[in-house]
Design an enzyme around this catalytic site. Structure first.
Site, PDB file in Angstrom:
ATOM      1  NE  ARG A   1      -2.667  -2.608   2.805  1.00  0.00           N
ATOM      2  CZ  ARG A   1      -2.972  -2.867   4.070  1.00  0.00           C
ATOM      3  NH1 ARG A   1      -3.515  -1.934   4.823  1.00  0.00           N
ATOM      4  NH2 ARG A   1      -2.738  -4.058   4.590  1.00  0.00           N
TER       5      ARG A   1
ATOM      6  CD  GLU B   1      -3.205  -5.080  14.102  1.00  0.00           C
ATOM      7  OE1 GLU B   1      -4.125  -4.794  14.861  1.00  0.00           O
ATOM      8  OE2 GLU B   1      -3.052  -4.556  12.987  1.00  0.00           O
TER       9      GLU B   1
END
Ligand SMILES: O=P(O)(O)OC[C@H]1O[C@H](OP(=O)(O)OP(=O)(O)O)[C@H](O)[C@@H]1O
Ligand SMILES: Nc1ncnc2[nH]cnc12
Length: 202
Positions: free
Chosen positions: A80, A117
């Site tokens: 991204r 994460e």
């Protein structure tokens, strides 16, 4: 549809709380619960990309911050960071360096592994992409634990670059060290984020 848990405009990250563009950027982030795993509140930037004016506002805010600062390189993190980084690099007259996931770059690379994460990963950068002493900004859509940005900074510093700052659209409070310290700094480098999720229960 954009969920109402979308990140808020950052109040203290240097971009100015009153900038009217931030509300549009915040409104264009969709929060998807339990993606890609149960318990993860996924901040999806793709609705922002469908609104050219809002997309441009986000890029412009980074360009306004980094123009005229002697930045030689914008390093974008796959995937991204590749959406925002090249537009910023072109606008400020800097080169764009793709920091890629493993085994994608054909030349000699520096590699750094890191924890996410939701898993582990690795970033690679071509040897020779940046010269010692060149000033660089790292760009990504989002910082959560900061593991990805840390790996990016390590790669650039191994090549001798001067990492001036990390730039993200969204900052989430997934901190592993005291909140205040980590939000503003990653491996000693400041993080500039347009939006933050403080106080939203993440
Ligand atoms: O601060 P951190 O905890 O390191 O997380 C942030 C990173 O996670 C996301 O990418 P992801 O690893 O999901 O890869 P993708 O963009 O290829 O889907 C995001 O785009 C950041 O790069
Ligand atoms: N909550 C989240 N939303 C989107 N991308 C992420 N990368 C790491 N955590 C994320």
């Amino acid at each position: 549809m954009v969920a109402d848990e979308a990140p808020e405009a950052a109040k203290e990250t240097g971009c100015g709380a009153a900038d009217p563009r931030l509300q549009g950027i915040s409104d264009a982030i969709r929060v998807v619960p339990h993606f890609p795993k149960p318990g993860i509140m996924f901040n999806d930037i793709t609705p922002l990309l469908l609104r050219p004016g809002v997309f441009k506002d986000a890029v412009d805010m980074f360009v306004e911050r980094y123009r005229g600062m002697g930045i030689a390189a914008v390093a974008g993190i796959e995937a991204r960071g590749f959406i925002f980084g090249p537009a910023i690099a072109l606008a400020i007259g800097a080169k764009f360096i793709p920091l890629r996931k493993p085994k994608k770059l054909p030349g000699d690379v520096f590699s750094e592994s890191y924890a996410l994460e939701y898993g582990t990963d690795c970033l690679e950068m071509h040897v020779g992409a940046i010269e010692p002493g060149e000033r660089a900004v790292v760009v990504d859509d989002l910082v959560a634990t900061g593991g990805t940005l840390s790996a990016a900074i390590k790669l650039l510093e191994r090549a001798g670059a001067d990492v001036v700052e990390c730039a993200c659209v969204i900052g989430l409070p997934k901190f592993k060290v005291p909140l205040f310290f980590f939000f503003f700094f990653c491996r000693g480098q400041p993080i500039y984020s347009l939006l933050s999720q403080f106080g939203k229960g993440y």
